[in-house]
Scaffold this active site. Sequence first.
Site, PDB file in Angstrom:
ATOM      1  N   LYS A 106      67.522  -1.497  67.611  1.00  0.00           N
ATOM      2  CA  LYS A 106      67.012  -0.508  66.657  1.00  0.00           C
ATOM      3  C   LYS A 106      66.626   0.741  67.407  1.00  0.00           C
ATOM      4  O   LYS A 106      66.277   0.688  68.591  1.00  0.00           O
ATOM      5  CB  LYS A 106      65.780  -1.047  65.945  1.00  0.00           C
ATOM      6  CG  LYS A 106      65.436  -0.286  64.685  1.00  0.00           C
ATOM      7  CD  LYS A 106      66.192  -0.861  63.511  1.00  0.00           C
ATOM      8  CE  LYS A 106      65.841  -0.211  62.201  1.00  0.00           C
ATOM      9  NZ  LYS A 106      66.319  -1.041  61.082  1.00  0.00           N
ATOM     10  N   ASN A 221      67.412   5.539  49.708  1.00  0.00           N
ATOM     11  CA  ASN A 221      68.766   5.019  49.490  1.00  0.00           C
ATOM     12  C   ASN A 221      68.722   3.604  48.912  1.00  0.00           C
ATOM     13  O   ASN A 221      69.447   3.279  47.970  1.00  0.00           O
ATOM     14  CB  ASN A 221      69.539   5.044  50.815  1.00  0.00           C
ATOM     15  CG  ASN A 221      70.935   4.473  50.671  1.00  0.00           C
ATOM     16  OD1 ASN A 221      71.635   4.761  49.688  1.00  0.00           O
ATOM     17  ND2 ASN A 221      71.340   3.639  51.613  1.00  0.00           N
TER      18      ASN A 221
HETATM   19  N1  GLU Z   1      68.994  -0.037  58.842  1.00  0.00           N
HETATM   20  C1  GLU Z   1      69.633  -1.107  58.147  1.00  0.00           C
HETATM   21  C2  GLU Z   1      68.846  -2.397  58.364  1.00  0.00           C
HETATM   22  O1  GLU Z   1      67.666  -2.363  58.660  1.00  0.00           O
HETATM   23  C3  GLU Z   1      71.111  -1.230  58.478  1.00  0.00           C
HETATM   24  C4  GLU Z   1      71.432  -1.496  59.900  1.00  0.00           C
HETATM   25  C5  GLU Z   1      72.936  -1.458  60.229  1.00  0.00           C
HETATM   26  O2  GLU Z   1      73.736  -1.263  59.332  1.00  0.00           O
HETATM   27  O3  GLU Z   1      73.244  -1.629  61.403  1.00  0.00           O
HETATM   28  O4  GLU Z   1      69.347  -3.468  58.166  1.00  0.00           O
END
Ligand code: GLU
Length: 418
Positions: A106, A221
């Site tokens: 992340k 979103n």
């Molecule tokens: N930010 C989204 C999550 O927390 C998507 C992450 C991604 O597609 O890699 O799952």
Amino acid sequence: METKVDPFENMVKIVENAASKLGYDKSVINMLTHPQRAIEVSIPVRMDSGEIEVFTGYRVQYNNARGPYKGGIRFHPAVNLNEVKALAGWMTWKCAVVGIPYGGGKGGVIVNPKELSERELEELSRGYIRALAPFIGPEKDIPAPDVNTNPEVMAWMMDEFSKIKGYNVPGVITGKPLEVFGSKGRIIATSLGGKYVLEKAVEMFGLKKGTLKVAIQGIGNVGGGIFKLFSEDPMFRVVAISDSRSGIYDENGLDERVEEILNHKKEKGCLKGISNVKEISNEELLELDVDILIPAAIENQITKKNADRIKANIILELANGPTTPEADKILEKNDVIVIPDILANAGGVTVSYLEWVQNLQNYYWELEEINSKLRKIMIDSLVEVNRIREQHGVSMRIGAYMLAITRVVKAMKARGWV
Ligand code: GLU
């Protein structure tokens, strides 16, 4: 006492709980509760004023036993290293729960993007990628959107990485616009994946048929996306929705006004001033008398303080980490079914995976193909988590963690890490 609201400590607690139920020893638990790498970068941006401002960014690469690190990038003033560590851990468990061949990572930047001009935002996005370019790539670590980042930001990031390499590298980032190697269905994927899981859970747990009342915390979103999906489905009636500042409530339903409400938010930047609705606070929204509660914003919203007052039968966690471990215990005692984040919101990364596969093979699928793959993955994962829940007499959350951890540990064992 309420847990110190540190998402990483909270995540570690749940991992320790699930891993001990599986009989794993201290060595394995140690491996599961430490990220492999945490990177901090300084990102200088020439602001419109002419001055250079230096922003702090992070990328945490939690575990890559099952595949390259994968996870979004968040732009938010409250970003900090422990939050990014927790979010990177959750990505690891999330990808394992739905069985896609990724580890977890992340990223985050401490910034309020709403205060930046379009040009400053682009500079920051490109600067983040320049700083992290040696550490990412389609086989290494694949970022994506998260809170306050969107397809446009992903396009700049992909472009910056491609410039550094000297050729197009679409597979370095997912959540891109369709014009530049994005996938059909990616924008709505988290919301749609959540809806697939919810529909199956309603059937599995024998919840009353007929219209189900829903409250949604968050109109980004993900929250806005599921609001739209529900407005087209008579099985659900959205009675409340909020943004970070305030919420709106109408017991007769807001579904028919979905376009008006989403446009109002877009134009005015808030939900204040919408006619013929009751204005409520975020706290009030969580405690409404509804069938389904959907936290779709940020961490630590359902805590020891308000968990006892939650009236929903099902909580569908589209946010990451919205419930603290103390709150979990109270919800369990009150028979509230929590469909945990690492399962409920995995639709986003699942379609990110499908986007990446399309990028690698340079062959693009139709929406029907994407959505049917997404549906199968989400429902199969829910059924598997529920099987573990029944077998071990645990909550859905612990069941999901047990499934994820088993898969990650199996990969670590096969590699000789533990
Ligand atoms: N930010 C989204 C999550 O927390 C998507 C992450 C991604 O597609 O890699 O799952």
